[in-house]
Design a protein around this motif. Structure first.
Motif, PDB file in Angstrom:
ATOM      1  N   HIS A 142       0.851  -1.191   0.000  1.00 31.88           N
ATOM      2  CA  HIS A 142       0.000   0.000   0.000  1.00 31.88           C
ATOM      3  C   HIS A 142       0.884   1.238   0.000  1.00 31.88           C
ATOM      4  O   HIS A 142       1.996   1.220   0.516  1.00 31.88           O
ATOM      5  CB  HIS A 142      -0.881  -0.012   1.253  1.00 31.88           C
TER       6      HIS A 142
ATOM      7  N   VAL B 252      -1.788   4.399   5.609  1.00 30.11           N
ATOM      8  CA  VAL B 252      -2.276   3.478   6.640  1.00 30.11           C
ATOM      9  C   VAL B 252      -1.851   4.024   7.999  1.00 30.11           C
ATOM     10  O   VAL B 252      -0.678   3.978   8.369  1.00 30.11           O
ATOM     11  CB  VAL B 252      -1.728   2.051   6.412  1.00 30.11           C
TER      12      VAL B 252
ATOM     13  N   THR C 201      -2.033   3.165  11.023  1.00 30.05           N
ATOM     14  CA  THR C 201      -1.442   2.328  12.069  1.00 30.05           C
ATOM     15  C   THR C 201       0.013   1.955  11.783  1.00 30.05           C
ATOM     16  O   THR C 201       0.678   1.396  12.643  1.00 30.05           O
ATOM     17  CB  THR C 201      -2.265   1.031  12.223  1.00 30.05           C
ATOM     18  N   ALA C 202       0.516   2.225  10.598  1.00 31.75           N
ATOM     19  CA  ALA C 202       1.892   1.825  10.278  1.00 31.75           C
ATOM     20  C   ALA C 202       2.897   2.670  11.066  1.00 31.75           C
ATOM     21  O   ALA C 202       2.741   3.887  11.177  1.00 31.75           O
ATOM     22  CB  ALA C 202       2.133   1.950   8.781  1.00 31.75           C
ATOM     23  N   LYS C 203       3.944   1.986  11.579  1.00 33.00           N
ATOM     24  CA  LYS C 203       4.976   2.686  12.382  1.00 33.00           C
ATOM     25  C   LYS C 203       5.683   3.748  11.550  1.00 33.00           C
ATOM     26  O   LYS C 203       5.874   4.865  11.970  1.00 33.00           O
ATOM     27  CB  LYS C 203       6.027   1.661  12.848  1.00 33.00           C
ATOM     28  N   ASN C 204       6.097   3.344  10.364  1.00 30.83           N
ATOM     29  CA  ASN C 204       6.860   4.240   9.510  1.00 30.83           C
ATOM     30  C   ASN C 204       5.953   4.769   8.393  1.00 30.83           C
ATOM     31  O   ASN C 204       5.615   4.064   7.454  1.00 30.83           O
ATOM     32  CB  ASN C 204       8.054   3.464   8.931  1.00 30.83           C
TER      33      ASN C 204
ATOM     34  N   LYS D  90       6.574   6.753   6.168  1.00 24.59           N
ATOM     35  CA  LYS D  90       7.261   7.019   4.896  1.00 24.59           C
ATOM     36  C   LYS D  90       7.504   5.735   4.104  1.00 24.59           C
ATOM     37  O   LYS D  90       7.952   5.776   2.966  1.00 24.59           O
ATOM     38  CB  LYS D  90       8.608   7.703   5.184  1.00 24.59           C
ATOM     39  N   ALA D  91       7.209   4.599   4.738  1.00 27.71           N
ATOM     40  CA  ALA D  91       7.529   3.308   4.099  1.00 27.71           C
ATOM     41  C   ALA D  91       6.313   2.719   3.394  1.00 27.71           C
ATOM     42  O   ALA D  91       5.169   3.006   3.748  1.00 27.71           O
ATOM     43  CB  ALA D  91       8.028   2.336   5.164  1.00 27.71           C
ATOM     44  N   TRP D  92       6.553   1.889   2.386  1.00 27.25           N
ATOM     45  CA  TRP D  92       5.486   1.115   1.747  1.00 27.25           C
ATOM     46  C   TRP D  92       4.911   0.166   2.785  1.00 27.25           C
ATOM     47  O   TRP D  92       5.630  -0.337   3.649  1.00 27.25           O
ATOM     48  CB  TRP D  92       6.045   0.327   0.559  1.00 27.25           C
ATOM     49  N   VAL D  93       3.622  -0.106   2.690  1.00 27.55           N
ATOM     50  CA  VAL D  93       2.971  -0.914   3.720  1.00 27.55           C
ATOM     51  C   VAL D  93       2.643  -2.324   3.184  1.00 27.55           C
ATOM     52  O   VAL D  93       1.823  -2.475   2.267  1.00 27.55           O
ATOM     53  CB  VAL D  93       1.658  -0.238   4.198  1.00 27.55           C
TER      54      VAL D  93
END
Lengths: 99, 302
Positions: B267, B272, B274-277, B279-282
């Protein structure tokens, strides 16, 4: 009957869980939910209809550092409220490239 | 008068035929469970038809009171006694037992009420010798050989066939044999025969009992969408009498299809929460499950 979708990481931690229940709700004429055969006068039908295929979709977003997940999809059949068994199941492990 | 003497003559004439003498007493109502069970004596059938007996014995038709004890008890103690504030009578208890033990139609008023009281005892005193004894008695009442091959055999087409004649055996083909008087009732192999008991019930007074609703789904959904198999096609393959249903893992597996497609994707970053990062792809997936009902009615029922 329950369609159960779970996802776990490689350590067995649960990352996702969702379920879809197929059942009948019996109601009396006041539309209160009932179990007694003499009380139920109508039903609200949330079961799986015959001669048809239902499509259920689930979107799973994991955390950004998830490298591996195992997804299990299980179709449970309950003969009564307590005892059930898995009729069909599918399991797949996915690996992700992370940034 | 004329008719009566003819009947008496018939009774004597048929004394030589195994089951026929009972037909002379068909109008009499039984005063004890043993009398009732003897009136529609399945044990005779078991002696010759051992396969059907052994299969039937494993099916829920062989113990339909004790397997539904709590529910029927509640009808008597809560439904009749409290909610309806109505005396317990034969007509009332038949609202359950016309299906759960059709032979009770031939019980006297007193015996029918007694059977209902036994159901309450069996449930409320479970574990005591008293309950054990009545449970044993109640186990004699079932949906057995004569329930299907006589009592209920012609009920869906009474105008055409008349009431089932006591002592005769009804079958779809009606092939005669040397052992008993067999009468044709082709409806035994039609769905409507099973639907008498597997669906919404209208009592003689009009009360609707919804113990199970399966035949409604068979007619209005399965038939309506083009399904043409009968209950017997699926539940009596090779005329077997074990009547597999929800307790049989094999038929349940046959009746349900599951096709799962899992697709993996990533994603867009930042979408998203809830994602920690952020800046990162999920790491993400879409699970699509196609659940197919291959039975002749809704799953589950009741």
């Amino acid at each position: 009957m329950v369609l159960d979708v779970t996802a776990k990481d490689s350590n067995g931690n649960e990352l996702f869980k969702a379920e879809k229940k197929y059942f009948e709700i019996g109601v009396d004429t006041d539309r209160d939910m009932r179990y007694g055969a003499w009380q139920i006068k109508e039903i609200i039908d949330l079961t799986l209809p015959p001669m048809q295929t239902q499509k259920e979709q689930f979107l799973l977003n994991f955390d950004s550092d998830t490298e591996e997940v195992t997804i299990d999809v299980k179709l449970w059949y309950y003969i009564n409220g307590k005892s059930g068994h898995v009729v069909h199941s599918v399991s797949e492990t996915l690996e992700y490239e992370i940034d | 008068m004329k008719r009566k003497s003819w009947l008496i003559a018939l009774c004597f004439a048929s004394l030589t035929v195994m089951f026929a003498p009972q037909s002379c007493f068909a109008e009499k109502l039984a005063n004890t469970i043993d009398e009732l069970v003897k009136m529609y004596d399945d044990t005779k059938c078991w002696e010759c038809h051992t396969d059907q007996h052994d299969e039937w014995k494993t099916s829920f038709h062989s113990n339909p009171i004790n397997s539904s004890l709590g529910g029927i008890r509640n009808f008597i103690m809560i439904g009749l006694a409290k909610e309806w504030n109505t005396p317990l009578t034969k007509a009332q208890i038949l609202k359950c037992l016309d299906c759960h033990a059709p032979v009770v139609n031939f019980a006297s008023e007193k015996l029918a009420v007694q059977i209902a009281e036994m159901i309450v005892t069996a449930n409320d005193k479970k574990g005591t010798p008293e309950a054990e004894a009545v449970t044993k008695e109640l186990a004699k009442l079932n949906v057995g050989c004569t329930a299907c091959h006589n009592i209920k055999a012609t009920a869906t087409a009474q105008g055409l066939r008349g009431k089932a004649v006591h002592g005769k055996i009804y079958s779809a083909s009606g092939y005669g044999n040397d052992e008993h008087d067999t009468v044709e009732a082709v409806e035994l192999k039609r769905s409507i025969f099973c639907m008498q008991c597997h669906g919404i019930y209208s009592a003689p007074d009009g009360e609707k009992i919804q113990c199970n609703t399966l035949s409604g789904s068979y007619q209005d959904a399965y038939n309506n969408l083009g399904g043409t198999e009968t209950c017997q096609d699926c539940h009596m393959k090779d005329n077997k009498h074990n009547f597999p249903g929800g307790h049989d893992k094999e038929i349940v597996a046959e009746g349900l299809g599951l096709n799962v497609q899992i697709t993996q994707y990533r994603h867009l970053p930042g979408q998203v929460e809830t994602a920690k990062n952020q800046k990162a792809w999920v790491p993400s997936a879409v699970v699509t499950a196609f659940v197919e009902n291959k039975a002749g009615h809704r799953i589950p029922d009741g």
